[in-house]
Structure formats: C-alpha cells, structure tokens
Motif scaffolding. Sequence first.
Motif, PDB file in Angstrom:
ATOM      1  N   PHE A  31       0.843  -1.188   0.000  1.00  0.00           N
ATOM      2  CA  PHE A  31       0.000   0.000   0.000  1.00  0.00           C
ATOM      3  C   PHE A  31       0.878   1.237   0.000  1.00  0.00           C
ATOM      4  O   PHE A  31       1.732   1.425   0.887  1.00  0.00           O
ATOM      5  N   ASN A  32       0.672   2.092  -0.983  1.00  0.00           N
ATOM      6  CA  ASN A  32       1.465   3.316  -1.074  1.00  0.00           C
ATOM      7  C   ASN A  32       0.684   4.343  -1.879  1.00  0.00           C
ATOM      8  O   ASN A  32      -0.352   4.028  -2.487  1.00  0.00           O
ATOM      9  N   VAL A  33       1.171   5.533  -1.863  1.00  0.00           N
ATOM     10  CA  VAL A  33       0.559   6.615  -2.627  1.00  0.00           C
ATOM     11  C   VAL A  33       1.636   7.247  -3.486  1.00  0.00           C
ATOM     12  O   VAL A  33       2.715   7.574  -2.985  1.00  0.00           O
ATOM     13  N   MET A  34       1.336   7.427  -4.741  1.00  0.00           N
ATOM     14  CA  MET A  34       2.246   8.138  -5.637  1.00  0.00           C
ATOM     15  C   MET A  34       1.569   9.430  -6.075  1.00  0.00           C
ATOM     16  O   MET A  34       0.340   9.467  -6.256  1.00  0.00           O
ATOM     17  N   ALA A  35       2.365  10.454  -6.238  1.00  0.00           N
ATOM     18  CA  ALA A  35       1.776  11.762  -6.500  1.00  0.00           C
ATOM     19  C   ALA A  35       2.720  12.632  -7.310  1.00  0.00           C
ATOM     20  O   ALA A  35       3.918  12.338  -7.430  1.00  0.00           O
ATOM     21  N   TRP A  36       2.144  13.700  -7.834  1.00  0.00           N
ATOM     22  CA  TRP A  36       2.902  14.742  -8.500  1.00  0.00           C
ATOM     23  C   TRP A  36       2.662  16.056  -7.755  1.00  0.00           C
ATOM     24  O   TRP A  36       1.518  16.421  -7.486  1.00  0.00           O
ATOM     25  N   HIS A  37       3.756  16.717  -7.454  1.00  0.00           N
ATOM     26  CA  HIS A  37       3.714  18.043  -6.865  1.00  0.00           C
ATOM     27  C   HIS A  37       4.404  18.995  -7.844  1.00  0.00           C
ATOM     28  O   HIS A  37       5.155  18.558  -8.716  1.00  0.00           O
ATOM     29  N   ARG A  38       4.175  20.284  -7.662  1.00  0.00           N
ATOM     30  CA  ARG A  38       4.884  21.249  -8.494  1.00  0.00           C
ATOM     31  C   ARG A  38       5.236  22.477  -7.667  1.00  0.00           C
ATOM     32  O   ARG A  38       4.563  22.797  -6.669  1.00  0.00           O
ATOM     33  N   GLN A  39       6.270  23.139  -8.126  1.00  0.00           N
ATOM     34  CA  GLN A  39       6.684  24.366  -7.461  1.00  0.00           C
ATOM     35  C   GLN A  39       7.076  25.396  -8.509  1.00  0.00           C
ATOM     36  O   GLN A  39       8.001  25.181  -9.283  1.00  0.00           O
ATOM     37  N   ALA A  40       6.326  26.483  -8.523  1.00  0.00           N
ATOM     38  CA  ALA A  40       6.619  27.588  -9.423  1.00  0.00           C
ATOM     39  C   ALA A  40       7.555  28.574  -8.713  1.00  0.00           C
ATOM     40  O   ALA A  40       7.597  28.601  -7.476  1.00  0.00           O
ATOM     41  N   PRO A  41       8.295  29.370  -9.460  1.00  0.00           N
ATOM     42  CA  PRO A  41       9.213  30.328  -8.841  1.00  0.00           C
ATOM     43  C   PRO A  41       8.498  31.249  -7.849  1.00  0.00           C
ATOM     44  O   PRO A  41       7.455  31.823  -8.175  1.00  0.00           O
ATOM     45  N   GLY A  42       9.030  31.345  -6.653  1.00  0.00           N
ATOM     46  CA  GLY A  42       8.467  32.224  -5.643  1.00  0.00           C
ATOM     47  C   GLY A  42       7.225  31.710  -4.971  1.00  0.00           C
ATOM     48  O   GLY A  42       6.604  32.419  -4.174  1.00  0.00           O
ATOM     49  N   LYS A  43       6.841  30.473  -5.280  1.00  0.00           N
ATOM     50  CA  LYS A  43       5.626  29.904  -4.687  1.00  0.00           C
ATOM     51  C   LYS A  43       5.956  28.633  -3.925  1.00  0.00           C
ATOM     52  O   LYS A  43       6.997  28.016  -4.122  1.00  0.00           O
ATOM     53  N   GLN A  44       5.026  28.253  -3.061  1.00  0.00           N
ATOM     54  CA  GLN A  44       5.200  27.021  -2.314  1.00  0.00           C
ATOM     55  C   GLN A  44       4.896  25.813  -3.198  1.00  0.00           C
ATOM     56  O   GLN A  44       4.118  25.910  -4.156  1.00  0.00           O
ATOM     57  N   ARG A  45       5.489  24.692  -2.842  1.00  0.00           N
ATOM     58  CA  ARG A  45       5.198  23.462  -3.550  1.00  0.00           C
ATOM     59  C   ARG A  45       3.753  23.073  -3.269  1.00  0.00           C
ATOM     60  O   ARG A  45       3.272  23.185  -2.137  1.00  0.00           O
ATOM     61  N   GLU A  46       3.052  22.618  -4.305  1.00  0.00           N
ATOM     62  CA  GLU A  46       1.667  22.214  -4.136  1.00  0.00           C
ATOM     63  C   GLU A  46       1.426  20.847  -4.750  1.00  0.00           C
ATOM     64  O   GLU A  46       2.076  20.461  -5.722  1.00  0.00           O
ATOM     65  N   LEU A  47       0.458  20.144  -4.161  1.00  0.00           N
ATOM     66  CA  LEU A  47       0.068  18.835  -4.668  1.00  0.00           C
ATOM     67  C   LEU A  47      -0.797  19.018  -5.906  1.00  0.00           C
ATOM     68  O   LEU A  47      -1.808  19.718  -5.864  1.00  0.00           O
TER      69      LEU A  47
END
Length: 119
Positions: A31-47
């Motif tokens: 059991f696990n979770v795989m995901a994609w996050h992103r981080q734009a310049p000057g912004k926090q990383r988001e799911l």
Amino acid sequence: QVRLVQSGGGSVQAGGSLRLSCTASGDMLSFNVMAWHRQAPGKQRELVASITSRGRTNYLDSVKGLFTISRDDARDGSKNTVYLQMNSLKSEDTAVYYCNYRQGYKDYWGQGTQVTVSS
C-alpha cells in the motif's frame, strides 16, 4: 529505500499537452501513494494529483478535467510507474514538477523536471 526516476516534461505552447513519468523501485510496500507536486518560482510546492495503490485519485481543483494521473504496478512488485497526462496546458502550469512516493510516514522524491508553458 525507494528510488524515483522521472522523465518527460519540457516546453510547450499554451493549449498543448505533455506527459510526465516516474518509476519507483526499491523497498516498496503493497500500500502506497504516488503523487505529483509542483513548485513555481516564488511559490510554495503544491500537490497536483495523487493516486493510491488501490487506484483512488485526487486532484488540485485547477487541474481537474485537464490532467490525468495513472499508474502501472509491476506484478512482482519490483517497480511502480506513475504518469501525469497534462492537457490544455496554461502558462500558470509552468513549474518544476516532482514525483512523490509515500508509504507509511516516509516520503521519497524524484529529481524534478521543468515544465514550461509559453503563451
């Protein structure tokens, strides 16, 4: 330890599509979770999107209906691959995209890949 290797990404014009891939290998649990996050310049990383090993998905509101997350798990448990199909891309989707693998209380991260959408 779990190792993540990302591929895909690059530059595209607004309205275009890209697909990201990420393969996990190592000491993985069933059991696990795989995901994609992103981080734009000057912004926090988001799911951006996540998918459990049972196939349950979750999306950031702004990408619902535009992005699709999926996964392909090897039958022998040797590797799991997660994909992110991104359609109708917008300039605000420009960011570094990171693959994430979570099992229990441990998080593992891919190396990140740049996605640039030009208007």
